[in-house]
Design a protein around this motif. Structure first.
Motif, PDB file in Angstrom:
ATOM      1  N   SER A 173       2.928 -12.090 -43.624  1.00  0.00           N
ATOM      2  CA  SER A 173       3.064 -11.241 -42.444  1.00  0.00           C
ATOM      3  C   SER A 173       4.062 -11.874 -41.490  1.00  0.00           C
ATOM      4  N   SER A 174       4.860 -11.021 -40.835  1.00  0.00           N
ATOM      5  CA  SER A 174       5.767 -11.469 -39.779  1.00  0.00           C
ATOM      6  C   SER A 174       5.314 -10.939 -38.424  1.00  0.00           C
ATOM      7  N   SER A 175       4.074 -10.534 -38.327  1.00  0.00           N
ATOM      8  CA  SER A 175       3.554  -9.887 -37.128  1.00  0.00           C
ATOM      9  C   SER A 175       2.808 -10.876 -36.236  1.00  0.00           C
ATOM     10  N   GLY A 176       3.323 -11.086 -35.047  1.00  0.00           N
ATOM     11  CA  GLY A 176       2.605 -11.869 -34.050  1.00  0.00           C
ATOM     12  C   GLY A 176       2.661 -13.370 -34.286  1.00  0.00           C
ATOM     13  N   TYR A 177       1.987 -14.118 -33.396  1.00  0.00           N
ATOM     14  CA  TYR A 177       1.871 -15.562 -33.547  1.00  0.00           C
ATOM     15  C   TYR A 177       0.956 -15.890 -34.720  1.00  0.00           C
ATOM     16  N   HIS A 178       1.160 -17.058 -35.305  1.00  0.00           N
ATOM     17  CA  HIS A 178       0.393 -17.437 -36.489  1.00  0.00           C
ATOM     18  C   HIS A 178      -0.925 -18.068 -36.060  1.00  0.00           C
ATOM     19  N   LEU A 179      -1.905 -17.228 -35.784  1.00  0.00           N
ATOM     20  CA  LEU A 179      -3.185 -17.724 -35.275  1.00  0.00           C
ATOM     21  C   LEU A 179      -3.978 -18.473 -36.338  1.00  0.00           C
ATOM     22  N   ASN A 180      -3.804 -18.100 -37.609  1.00  0.00           N
ATOM     23  CA  ASN A 180      -4.479 -18.878 -38.658  1.00  0.00           C
ATOM     24  C   ASN A 180      -4.096 -20.350 -38.562  1.00  0.00           C
ATOM     25  N   GLY A 181      -2.800 -20.582 -38.413  1.00  0.00           N
ATOM     26  CA  GLY A 181      -2.320 -21.954 -38.330  1.00  0.00           C
ATOM     27  C   GLY A 181      -2.820 -22.680 -37.092  1.00  0.00           C
ATOM     28  N   LEU A 182      -3.055 -21.926 -36.017  1.00  0.00           N
ATOM     29  CA  LEU A 182      -3.560 -22.525 -34.791  1.00  0.00           C
ATOM     30  C   LEU A 182      -5.023 -22.921 -34.925  1.00  0.00           C
ATOM     31  N   PHE A 183      -5.845 -22.027 -35.482  1.00  0.00           N
ATOM     32  CA  PHE A 183      -7.281 -22.282 -35.532  1.00  0.00           C
ATOM     33  C   PHE A 183      -7.681 -23.224 -36.673  1.00  0.00           C
ATOM     34  N   VAL A 184      -6.971 -23.159 -37.809  1.00  0.00           N
ATOM     35  CA  VAL A 184      -7.257 -24.117 -38.875  1.00  0.00           C
ATOM     36  C   VAL A 184      -6.820 -25.499 -38.384  1.00  0.00           C
ATOM     37  N   GLY A 185      -7.737 -26.444 -38.411  1.00  0.00           N
ATOM     38  CA  GLY A 185      -7.441 -27.778 -37.900  1.00  0.00           C
ATOM     39  C   GLY A 185      -7.783 -27.966 -36.439  1.00  0.00           C
ATOM     40  N   SER A 186      -8.358 -26.939 -35.785  1.00  0.00           N
ATOM     41  CA  SER A 186      -8.667 -27.043 -34.355  1.00  0.00           C
ATOM     42  C   SER A 186      -9.989 -27.749 -34.087  1.00  0.00           C
ATOM     43  N   GLU A 187     -10.736 -28.083 -35.136  1.00  0.00           N
ATOM     44  CA  GLU A 187     -11.919 -28.958 -35.047  1.00  0.00           C
ATOM     45  C   GLU A 187     -12.995 -28.439 -34.097  1.00  0.00           C
ATOM     46  N   GLY A 188     -13.148 -27.114 -34.041  1.00  0.00           N
ATOM     47  CA  GLY A 188     -14.190 -26.539 -33.199  1.00  0.00           C
ATOM     48  C   GLY A 188     -13.889 -26.590 -31.723  1.00  0.00           C
ATOM     49  N   THR A 189     -12.655 -26.909 -31.336  1.00  0.00           N
ATOM     50  CA  THR A 189     -12.304 -27.015 -29.915  1.00  0.00           C
ATOM     51  C   THR A 189     -11.812 -25.699 -29.331  1.00  0.00           C
ATOM     52  N   LEU A 190     -11.495 -24.716 -30.189  1.00  0.00           N
ATOM     53  CA  LEU A 190     -10.974 -23.432 -29.712  1.00  0.00           C
ATOM     54  C   LEU A 190     -11.910 -22.274 -30.003  1.00  0.00           C
ATOM     55  N   GLY A 191     -12.849 -22.445 -30.904  1.00  0.00           N
ATOM     56  CA  GLY A 191     -13.771 -21.375 -31.252  1.00  0.00           C
ATOM     57  C   GLY A 191     -14.663 -21.784 -32.405  1.00  0.00           C
ATOM     58  N   CYS A 192     -15.672 -20.962 -32.659  1.00  0.00           N
ATOM     59  CA  CYS A 192     -16.606 -21.186 -33.777  1.00  0.00           C
ATOM     60  C   CYS A 192     -16.281 -20.205 -34.888  1.00  0.00           C
ATOM     61  N   PHE A 193     -16.044 -20.698 -36.099  1.00  0.00           N
ATOM     62  CA  PHE A 193     -15.719 -19.842 -37.238  1.00  0.00           C
ATOM     63  C   PHE A 193     -16.995 -19.185 -37.772  1.00  0.00           C
ATOM     64  N   THR A 194     -16.959 -17.864 -37.963  1.00  0.00           N
ATOM     65  CA  THR A 194     -18.132 -17.158 -38.494  1.00  0.00           C
ATOM     66  C   THR A 194     -17.860 -16.461 -39.826  1.00  0.00           C
ATOM     67  N   GLU A 195     -16.593 -16.263 -40.181  1.00  0.00           N
ATOM     68  CA  GLU A 195     -16.223 -15.762 -41.506  1.00  0.00           C
ATOM     69  C   GLU A 195     -14.848 -16.297 -41.843  1.00  0.00           C
ATOM     70  N   LEU A 196     -14.600 -16.542 -43.131  1.00  0.00           N
ATOM     71  CA  LEU A 196     -13.282 -16.971 -43.586  1.00  0.00           C
ATOM     72  C   LEU A 196     -12.884 -16.167 -44.821  1.00  0.00           C
ATOM     73  N   THR A 197     -11.641 -15.706 -44.847  1.00  0.00           N
ATOM     74  CA  THR A 197     -11.069 -15.089 -46.038  1.00  0.00           C
ATOM     75  C   THR A 197     -10.094 -16.089 -46.642  1.00  0.00           C
ATOM     76  N   LEU A 198     -10.346 -16.457 -47.894  1.00  0.00           N
ATOM     77  CA  LEU A 198      -9.624 -17.557 -48.528  1.00  0.00           C
ATOM     78  C   LEU A 198      -8.939 -17.120 -49.814  1.00  0.00           C
ATOM     79  N   ARG A 199      -7.837 -17.744 -50.095  1.00  0.00           N
ATOM     80  CA  ARG A 199      -7.119 -17.530 -51.344  1.00  0.00           C
ATOM     81  C   ARG A 199      -7.785 -18.324 -52.466  1.00  0.00           C
ATOM     82  N   VAL A 200      -7.915 -17.722 -53.642  1.00  0.00           N
ATOM     83  CA  VAL A 200      -8.467 -18.410 -54.808  1.00  0.00           C
ATOM     84  C   VAL A 200      -7.493 -18.257 -55.975  1.00  0.00           C
ATOM     85  N   TYR A 201      -7.757 -18.977 -57.061  1.00  0.00           N
ATOM     86  CA  TYR A 201      -6.802 -19.077 -58.157  1.00  0.00           C
ATOM     87  C   TYR A 201      -7.499 -18.888 -59.497  1.00  0.00           C
ATOM     88  N   GLY A 202      -6.698 -18.504 -60.501  1.00  0.00           N
ATOM     89  CA  GLY A 202      -7.238 -18.424 -61.855  1.00  0.00           C
ATOM     90  C   GLY A 202      -7.502 -19.807 -62.413  1.00  0.00           C
TER      91      GLY A 202
END
Length: 461
Positions: A182-211
């Motif tokens: 996606s080229s839409s908006g700021y990359h919030l995934n990159g902001l929140f991943v690695g934020s160590e619970g200092t910006l919010g509490c994660f309640t669901e995650l959609t993740l990439r998986v592999y064969g």
């Protein structure tokens, strides 16, 4: 007058809120050497609305909130240093949806990687990020965990497509979508991943998986010295061999491996290797790798093709920290966690080994050398001030060296409380931007306060 506990039980339910002394003590620490602090209360949410409700109560009473997964973090990330509310996500452990045709999975944050892979196997899929511990996926996203397979598949940040996050004010947002790009908006995934619970509490995650790979081959390559082993890794990467794992275990660590895992491996610097692919391709990759490592003085290389033998090999590597702990009863473990450019890796590891040797502290060097991340495992007596001073000095020397050559103070464990003091040196003026982001999203500093970045101290009622 209602108390914090009364309001939490009203907002959630009685059984989701506990002040049991034993449970609170369990949530006072992680796997690190940092000082434990007992939280005021432990809360077990079942869904995002529960987290919304508890954040509203936290605001009302101005109490800090500390997200807690399994407590396997190594830098004091979950320790409630200002007392407050420990939020344990272990009850939010449902695999919500597997979209096998899109190679995506939606999970709650309390799902562990082993739990997920057991379910994914039914679909011929797997989740690759392997930090060693059977951590929760929410905790792994919070620290941008990586581990042994990151050289091939990347870190947690590379796997996250979307996160449902409850912010400090109780609002619920999504940071992304299911699209591959996606080229839409700021990359919030990159902001929140690695934020160590200092910006919010994660309640669901959609993740990439592999064969699941058609074939997997693992092996050990033994070298006369660590510099040669690291140089061989650089050449393997430069050759474009799609290696899935490449781990260095130094001589002192191999001794511990043999003692703990009852193996009989040569006590020499050793690369643990793994290749994923089809049968024909793997034969070429393995043969090419053999040529390269022999050019660097490898005097023994063995490969394992069957599952049991591969598992034994990787169990020995994953259990290295426990091997050190087992052989040092009564001592604590400090694990350093720097990452440097590949071109600086051999010198950095040599510097770390010399620093440990000069200190008189028992320790080993191991790491995910395919991406420049390595660890010094240091054993010390927490009641001995000389030991404490020595391991602190080692850690600072290793971090200072890493930063001097363009690296980072933490490759995967996170900043937490232990690495916060290095943030100004590493980030310079960019740290001010991070502090401003924290203040905008959490103006009263309720979420895991004074971890990762230092902002104005929270004011408790």
């Amino acid at each position: 007058m209602s108390t914090l506990i009364d309001e939490l039980r009203e907002a959630l339910s009685f059984q989701q809120v506990t002040i049991n002394e034993t449970i609170r003590e369990q949530h006072s620490k992680d796997e690190s050497y940092h000082q434990a602090v007992i939280p005021e209360v432990v809360v077990y949410p079942y869904h995002a609305q529960d987290v919304h409700n508890l954040m509203k109560v936290a605001q009302q009473f101005n109490r800090p909130v500390y997200p807690f997964g399994l407590g396997s973090s190594l830098e004091g990330l979950v320790i409630p240093r200002e007392n407050g509310i420990s939020v344990d996500f272990s009850e939010m452990n449902n695999i919500i949806e597997i979209k096998e045709k899109d190679f995506l999975v939606k999970v709650q944050p309390g799902v562990t990687r082993t739990q997920l892979n057991k379910e994914l196997k039914k679909y011929g899929l797997f989740f690759p990020v392997d930090p060693g511990a059977d951590a929760t996926l929410g905790g792994m996203a919070a620290t941008n965990a990586s581990g042994t397979t990151s050289v091939r598949y990347g870190t947690m940040r590379d796997q996250v497509r979307n996160i449902e996050v409850v912010l400090a004010d109780g609002s619920i947002i999504n940071t992304g979508n299911n699209a591959a790009k996606s080229s839409s908006g700021y990359h919030l995934n990159g902001l929140f991943v690695g934020s160590e619970g200092t910006l919010g509490c994660f309640t669901e995650l959609t993740l990439r998986v592999y064969g699941i790979p058609e074939h997997i081959v693992a092996g050990r390559a033994v070298f006369a010295d660590g510099d040669a082993a690291v140089s061989a890794v650089v050449s393997i990467l430069q050759a474009g061999i799609p290696i899935a794992r490449v781990e260095l275990v130094d001589e002192a660590s191999m001794q511990k491996v043999n003692e703990f895992s009852e193996t009989n491996y040569p006590i020499k610097p050793t690369l643990f290797l793994e290749f994923h692919g089809n049968e024909a391709g793997l034969k070429q990759d393995v043969a090419f790798t053999e040529e390269i490592v022999h050019d660097y003085g490898c005097h023994q290389i063995d490969f394992e093709h069957d599952t049991a033998a591969r598992n034994k090999l990787w169990d020995a590597r994953h259990n290295l920290a426990y091997a050190f702990i087992h052989s040092n009863p009564g001592k604590k473990m400090m694990v350093t966690d720097v990452c440097v450019p590949i071109s600086e890796l051999a010198h950095a590891i040599s510097h770390a080994r010399k620093t440990v040797d000069a200190s008189g502290i028992e320790g080993g060097i191991a790491g995910h050398v395919g991406d420049g991340n390595y660890h010094a495992i240091l054993m010390f007596d927490p009641t001995n001030q000389a030991d404490i001073k020595a391991v602190t000095s080692i850690n600072e020397a290793i971090v200072s060296h890493a930063l001097a050559v363009g690296g980072t103070c933490t490759g995967e464990h996170g900043v937490g409380a232990g690495k916060r003091k290095y943030q100004q040196q590493e980030h310079g003026e960019a740290l001010v931007i991070m502090q401003k982001i924290k203040q905008v999203l959490d103006p009263t500093n309720l979420l895991n306060p004074n971890k990762l970045v230092q902002v104005e101290e929270s004011k408790q009622a």
